[in-house]
Design a protein around this motif. Structure first.
Motif, PDB file in Angstrom:
ATOM      1  N   PRO A 153      70.152  56.732  56.711  1.00 26.03           N
ATOM      2  CA  PRO A 153      70.658  56.615  55.332  1.00 26.03           C
ATOM      3  C   PRO A 153      71.436  57.858  54.929  1.00 26.03           C
ATOM      4  CG  PRO A 153      68.334  57.149  55.305  1.00 26.03           C
ATOM      5  CD  PRO A 153      68.722  57.037  56.767  1.00 26.03           C
ATOM      6  N   PHE A 154      72.114  57.765  53.813  1.00 26.11           N
ATOM      7  CA  PHE A 154      72.868  58.914  53.316  1.00 26.11           C
ATOM      8  C   PHE A 154      72.634  59.054  51.815  1.00 26.11           C
ATOM      9  CE2 PHE A 154      75.611  55.610  51.908  1.00 26.11           C
ATOM     10  CZ  PHE A 154      76.456  56.125  50.934  1.00 26.11           C
ATOM     11  N   ALA A 155      72.882  60.243  51.291  1.00 28.13           N
ATOM     12  CA  ALA A 155      72.753  60.511  49.861  1.00 28.13           C
ATOM     13  C   ALA A 155      74.137  60.543  49.240  1.00 28.13           C
ATOM     14  CB  ALA A 155      72.045  61.848  49.631  1.00 28.13           C
ATOM     15  N   LYS A 156      74.333  59.740  48.216  1.00 31.28           N
ATOM     16  CA  LYS A 156      75.614  59.740  47.529  1.00 31.28           C
ATOM     17  C   LYS A 156      75.755  61.017  46.707  1.00 31.28           C
ATOM     18  CE  LYS A 156      77.490  56.046  46.042  1.00 31.28           C
ATOM     19  NZ  LYS A 156      77.887  54.813  45.340  1.00 31.28           N
ATOM     20  N   LYS A 157      76.937  61.583  46.719  1.00 31.23           N
ATOM     21  CA  LYS A 157      77.163  62.815  45.963  1.00 31.23           C
ATOM     22  C   LYS A 157      77.158  62.522  44.468  1.00 31.23           C
ATOM     23  CE  LYS A 157      82.222  62.395  46.232  1.00 31.23           C
ATOM     24  NZ  LYS A 157      83.473  63.029  46.683  1.00 31.23           N
ATOM     25  N   VAL A 158      76.663  63.497  43.703  1.00 36.75           N
ATOM     26  CA  VAL A 158      76.608  63.371  42.256  1.00 36.75           C
ATOM     27  C   VAL A 158      77.900  63.925  41.661  1.00 36.75           C
ATOM     28  CG1 VAL A 158      75.365  64.023  40.166  1.00 36.75           C
ATOM     29  CG2 VAL A 158      74.109  63.586  42.289  1.00 36.75           C
ATOM     30  N   VAL A 159      78.557  63.128  40.828  1.00 37.70           N
ATOM     31  CA  VAL A 159      79.796  63.568  40.185  1.00 37.70           C
ATOM     32  C   VAL A 159      79.595  63.546  38.676  1.00 37.70           C
ATOM     33  CG1 VAL A 159      81.295  62.802  42.058  1.00 37.70           C
ATOM     34  CG2 VAL A 159      80.692  61.202  40.244  1.00 37.70           C
ATOM     35  N   PHE A 160      80.483  64.226  37.962  1.00 39.19           N
ATOM     36  CA  PHE A 160      80.355  64.347  36.516  1.00 39.19           C
ATOM     37  C   PHE A 160      81.653  63.883  35.839  1.00 39.19           C
ATOM     38  CE2 PHE A 160      77.620  67.506  38.477  1.00 39.19           C
ATOM     39  CZ  PHE A 160      76.401  67.255  37.857  1.00 39.19           C
ATOM     40  N   GLY A 161      81.527  63.592  34.547  1.00 47.45           N
ATOM     41  CA  GLY A 161      82.692  63.164  33.787  1.00 47.45           C
ATOM     42  C   GLY A 161      82.488  61.773  33.213  1.00 47.45           C
ATOM     43  N   GLU A 179      80.622  54.819  26.414  1.00 44.60           N
ATOM     44  CA  GLU A 179      80.909  55.853  27.409  1.00 44.60           C
ATOM     45  C   GLU A 179      80.628  55.303  28.800  1.00 44.60           C
ATOM     46  OE1 GLU A 179      79.699  60.430  27.533  1.00 44.60           O
ATOM     47  OE2 GLU A 179      78.031  59.137  28.136  1.00 44.60           O
ATOM     48  N   LEU A 180      81.611  55.426  29.685  1.00 44.87           N
ATOM     49  CA  LEU A 180      81.462  54.991  31.075  1.00 44.87           C
ATOM     50  C   LEU A 180      81.414  56.242  31.942  1.00 44.87           C
ATOM     51  CD1 LEU A 180      84.142  52.137  31.030  1.00 44.87           C
ATOM     52  CD2 LEU A 180      81.740  52.019  30.340  1.00 44.87           C
ATOM     53  N   LYS A 181      80.289  56.465  32.607  1.00 46.46           N
ATOM     54  CA  LYS A 181      80.084  57.704  33.354  1.00 46.46           C
ATOM     55  C   LYS A 181      80.679  57.626  34.758  1.00 46.46           C
ATOM     56  CE  LYS A 181      75.906  59.158  30.924  1.00 46.46           C
ATOM     57  NZ  LYS A 181      74.464  59.529  31.070  1.00 46.46           N
TER      58      LYS A 181
END
Length: 358
Positions: A153-161, A179-181
């Motif tokens: 498995p892999f971990a999805k990167k966390v993004v902001f905005g 608001e759409l994150k």
């Protein structure tokens, strides 16, 4: 007198034989039943990544189980760690996936398999072993022999905005727009309910101002500064996904609902809740009967929550408990849940709720 006793004996004997025949007919369902062959996997070693998370990466198939009774057979899959599939408590921690009636295969996307592997306990970016078996169920449960799979498995990167979605559903007020994150670079997601009594148009904006906004072209694609509104197909609740990289957007029907014998839909059909995008909670307002209610996603039992008791205001993932409505009337019910974990894609173990008679 003896003659009557003999007659009574004969009658009792005939009744006994009749009951025995009925029991024999019922007991034919207890004949030994087994899978006629092994589970087959399209691949026994899968490495999951952003490149294949939206593609089918695994298909499992199996032979039908023939029971003595000619009736539909329900199949499910169970996934577990090899160490948890042996011993007195074998398979007690397994993740179960319902497949369907007389369905003999199941495909998994990279995303779904990734969630499964992480939920079971595999570390990310490392090849780990899981076992899977098939459950068949008619008048009893029969299990196939398990097979072993290697999953990375892999971990999805966390993004902001975030971007914002003003529209007719909320009076085109940019300050109160949903608001759409950001869920990835240039990709945004959130929830919106379009009421029956309001329009279906909307736009997107980078900020809570109209200094930069996006509208539609002739094909409904995203265009910077277009005055043409996007249009949703019909009223309802949706998960909105906006991809500024490809200038595309999608609206997927999505709703938490209340279900149970306290609701009009009973235990078979959820009553949809509406999403309050400002408070970020789901709401139901309407009549409830004396009975029980739970919360579930998109009118299926795949993701559902129930309370362990009726006092702490919490519901728990997959808990069999239900909230009891002791008096019929008009109620307002709210449901508040965190979004899925950004790295695992799993729903949280608990959520909160309120039930208020109005």
């Amino acid at each position: 007198m003896k003659k009557y006793i003999n007659k009574l004996f004969v009658i009792c004997a005939l009744l006994f034989l009749g009951v025995s025949c009925e029991n024999d007919a019922i007991l034919t369902s207890l004949k030994e039943v087994n899978f006629s062959g092994p589970i087959e996997a399209s691949s026994n070693a899968i490495v999951i990544s952003t490149e294949n998370e939206n593609l089918s990466v695994l298909t499992l198939s199996w032979p039908a189980v023939t029971f003595p009774v000619n009736a539909p057979v329900t199949y499910a899959l169970q996934f577990d760690l090899p160490a948890d599939a042996i011993g007195a408590s074998a398979w007690s921690k397994a993740v179960r996936v319902e497949v369907g009636v007389d369905v003999l295969s199941k495909a998994f996307s990279g995303s779904d398999l990734n969630k499964m592997a992480i939920k079971i306990g595999l570390p990310v970016d490392v090849a780990g072993k899981i076992v899977v078996r098939v459950e068949s169920n008619l008048d009893r449960k029969i299990y196939s022999n398990p097979i072993e799979l290697s999953i990375t498995p892999f971990a999805k990167k966390v993004v902001f905005g975030a971007i914002y979605m003003p529209g007719s559903y909320q009076g085109w007020d940019i300050n109160t727009a949903a608001e759409l994150k950001a869920i990835d670079s240039g990709i945004f997601q959130g929830f919106v309910t379009f009421p029956e009594t309001q329009g279906l148009g909307f736009k997107f904006a980078n900020e809570r101002s109209w200094s930069q906004y996006y509208g539609a072209d002739a094909n409904g694609n995203i265009v910077n500064g277009s005055d043409t509104d996007f249009q949703i197909a019909k009223a309802g609740s949706y998960q909105m996904t906006i991809n500024l990289n490809t200038a595309k957007w999608t609206a997927t029907p999505f709703s938490w609902g209340v279900v149970g014998d306290a609701t009009n839909g009973g235990w078979d059909n959820s009553t949809n809740m509406s999403y309050d995008h400002q408070l970020k909670i789901w709401k139901f307002k309407g009549a409830l009967k004396v009975g029980n209610l739970k919360f579930r996603l998109n009118n299926t039992w795949i993701i559902n929550y129930g309370p362990k008791n009726n006092n702490d205001g919490k519901v728990y993932l997959d808990d069999p408990g239900a909230h009891y409505i002791s008096e019929a009337g008009i109620y307002e019910v709210t449901f508040s849940i965190q979004e899925k974990d950004a790295t695992t894609g799993l729903y949280p173990p608990t959520a909160t709720y309120t039930v208020k008679k109005i």
